[in-house]
Design an enzyme around this catalytic site. Structure first.
Site, PDB file in Angstrom:
ATOM      1  N   LEU A 103       1.210  60.758 107.589  1.00  0.00           N
ATOM      2  CA  LEU A 103       0.005  60.237 106.935  1.00  0.00           C
ATOM      3  C   LEU A 103       0.379  58.997 106.137  1.00  0.00           C
ATOM      4  O   LEU A 103       0.902  59.075 105.033  1.00  0.00           O
ATOM      5  CB  LEU A 103      -0.573  61.321 106.011  1.00  0.00           C
ATOM      6  CG  LEU A 103      -1.893  60.986 105.328  1.00  0.00           C
ATOM      7  CD1 LEU A 103      -2.987  60.690 106.355  1.00  0.00           C
ATOM      8  CD2 LEU A 103      -2.333  62.143 104.427  1.00  0.00           C
ATOM      9  N   GLU A 139       9.207  42.215 107.042  1.00  0.00           N
ATOM     10  CA  GLU A 139       8.929  43.267 108.034  1.00  0.00           C
ATOM     11  C   GLU A 139       9.550  44.587 107.600  1.00  0.00           C
ATOM     12  O   GLU A 139      10.578  44.614 106.935  1.00  0.00           O
ATOM     13  CB  GLU A 139       9.484  42.873 109.414  1.00  0.00           C
ATOM     14  CG  GLU A 139       8.933  41.597 110.003  1.00  0.00           C
ATOM     15  CD  GLU A 139       7.442  41.645 110.316  1.00  0.00           C
ATOM     16  OE1 GLU A 139       6.861  42.735 110.275  1.00  0.00           O
ATOM     17  OE2 GLU A 139       6.870  40.572 110.586  1.00  0.00           O
TER      18      GLU A 139
END
Ligand code: GFB
Length: 430
Positions: free
Chosen positions: A292, A50
């Site tokens: 982004l 993770e």
């Protein structure tokens, strides 16, 4: 400061581990005074692959549970060192070692402590004289055939470990050596798999049932939030202030390049998160900020991730709409993609945070990402990436700073996307 745990500490256990009730400790067979004299510890770890920002989310699940538990005794939450983060890809020669990084490197520990008692792992090891952890519980999802279940009931039970439950250990006489917390040899006296379904507060039943001094919950991400988004969630989230030196680097960058300061932007905050007041007065610096997300999102979320040209189009439209000429770009894109993006934004000022070599060595990849997040949090308008926890954390930060919702909950859309749904507005609650 980066903390490394000397491996030899883990071998100093056997002679020290006899506990009696006189010690104020609790034994593993449920013999325990009502209130332990010595502090007790809950450690936790999260599924290794993770990312940083999901791991931050799991901290909230654990800290809100510990907040409740700490009313019943001297319980401390042990902060798991940051290790093996897949996205920290800089060379060790640039950043120094990036394994076993302590929380003080990224967060303001006193602020965390003002929500719930926390302790760094290295300090825990010292405080228990490197003794083995009493119990390790590896959480796993309850194995049920989804179609046969009409209603999920919360509960837990000790069960054999499922095939897919990842836990790596060896047993030496009476001690387990476990691969957890970024080490190969964390020692523990007992290890069990627990099939678990429910909120993290349910972990209190396990912890109380086993009355040990130290308990490690592995795969803590299996436990759900306690009332996600309620006032307690936000208190915990607000206490997660960043390390002051990262805030300072961000403030210097904002002032130098983006004409942005807290007093002008109306983003001044009290030193103590508990004194923050509700309100949506923040204006933000005179720049658009975008997060982004590239790399694995290009193949993981291809429909929702724009091309570079598609992103440029959306950035330009927003700059014109807001009458701004400056954009700050936070991205994990390779350098050549950023250069390409910048080349299409002629006539606009485009900024991207690039640390100096000495700064990079000091703050490491995790610190660079946080500086990016802080700068995005202070912008007049923010556009994030679809389903990125990196963007979610920026949105939360902007909620805390008091921005208007419409300046925060926005996302890039895919080039061909007709049904581009904007992010859910998880707004702050006091
Ligand atoms: O934080 P994170 O879980 O967010 O993982 P997502 C993305 C990591 O990539 C960050 C780096 O923690 C940073 O290390 N990163 C991403 C960035 N964007 C930026 C940026 O703008 N600036 C800087 N400096 N670093 C999850 C992944 O990513 O998405 C999972 O963790 C999986 O592995 C999932 O790929 C789909 O939620 O964006």
């Amino acid at each position: 400061m980066v903390t490394f745990i000397p491996l030899v500490l883990f071998y100093l256990h056997a002679a020290l581990c006899t506990k009696t009730l006189d010690d104020g400790f609790c034994s593993s067979n449920n013999e325990c005074p009502k209130r332990s004299i010595l502090p007790r510890y809950v450690l936790y770890d999260v599924n290794e692959p993770e990312g940083f920002n999901l791991k931050r989310d799991v901290y909230i699940r654990m800290a809100t549970f510990m907040k409740k538990l700490s009313k019943e005794g001297d319980w401390h939450l042990v902060l798991p060192p940051w290790y093996n983060l897949f996205h920290w890809r800089s060379l060790e020669s640039e950043t120094g070692p990036q394994n076993h990084v302590s929380w003080e490197h990224f967060f303001h520990i006193a602020s965390l402590q003002s929500f719930v008692p926390v302790v760094e792992y290295i300090d825990f090891v010292h405080e228990v004289n490197s003794e083995p952890i009493d119990f390790v519980f590896v959480l796993q999802h309850i194995s049920t055939n989804f179609e046969q279940v009409s209603e999920w009931k919360d509960g837990w039970s000790i069960e054999p470990c499922h095939k897919e439950t990842s836990i790596n250990y060896k047993k030496y006489e009476n001690i387990f050596k476990i691969k957890v917390l970024g080490y190969n040899n964390v020692t523990a006296k007992e290890i069990e798999c627990v099939s678990f379904h429910g909120e993290s507060n349910l972990l209190a039943e396990i912890v109380k049932n086993y009355k040990s001094r130290s308990i490690l919950i592995h795969h803590a991400e299996v436990a759900l939030h306690n009332n996600f988004g309620d006032a307690l969630y936000w208190q915990c989230r607000r206490s997660m202030r960043f390390a002051p030196y990262l805030v300072k680097i961000s403030a210097e960058f904002r002032e130098k390049y983006l004409n942005s300061t807290d007093s002008i932007d109306k983003t001044e905050m009290p030193d103590d998160w508990r004194l923050e007041k509700p309100g949506r007065k923040a204006v933000g610096g005179p720049y658009l900020a975008v997060h982004l997300r590239r790399r694995d999102f290009l193949w993981g979320r291809p429909r929702d991730t724009p091309s570079i040209k598609g992103a440029v189009k959306q950035i330009k439209n927003k700059l014109v709409e807001l009458d701004l000429d400056t954009v700050f770009v936070a991205t994990d894109a390779p350098e050549e993609e950023y250069v390409e993006l910048k080349s299409y934004l002629v006539g606009f000022k485009v900024f991207h945070y690039i640390p100096t070599p000495s700064e990079k060595r000091k703050i490491k990849d995790g610190g660079v990402a946080i500086v990016d997040q802080i700068i995005c949090s202070h912008a007049r308008f923010f556009i994030g990436s679809f389903e990125s926890t990196f963007s979610f954390r920026i949105q939360e930060e902007r909620e805390i700073l008091g921005f208007k919702k419409k300046t925060t909950f926005n996302r890039f859309c895919g080039d061909q996307q007709k049904d581009c749904v904007q992010p859910t507005q998880w707004t702050i609650v006091y």
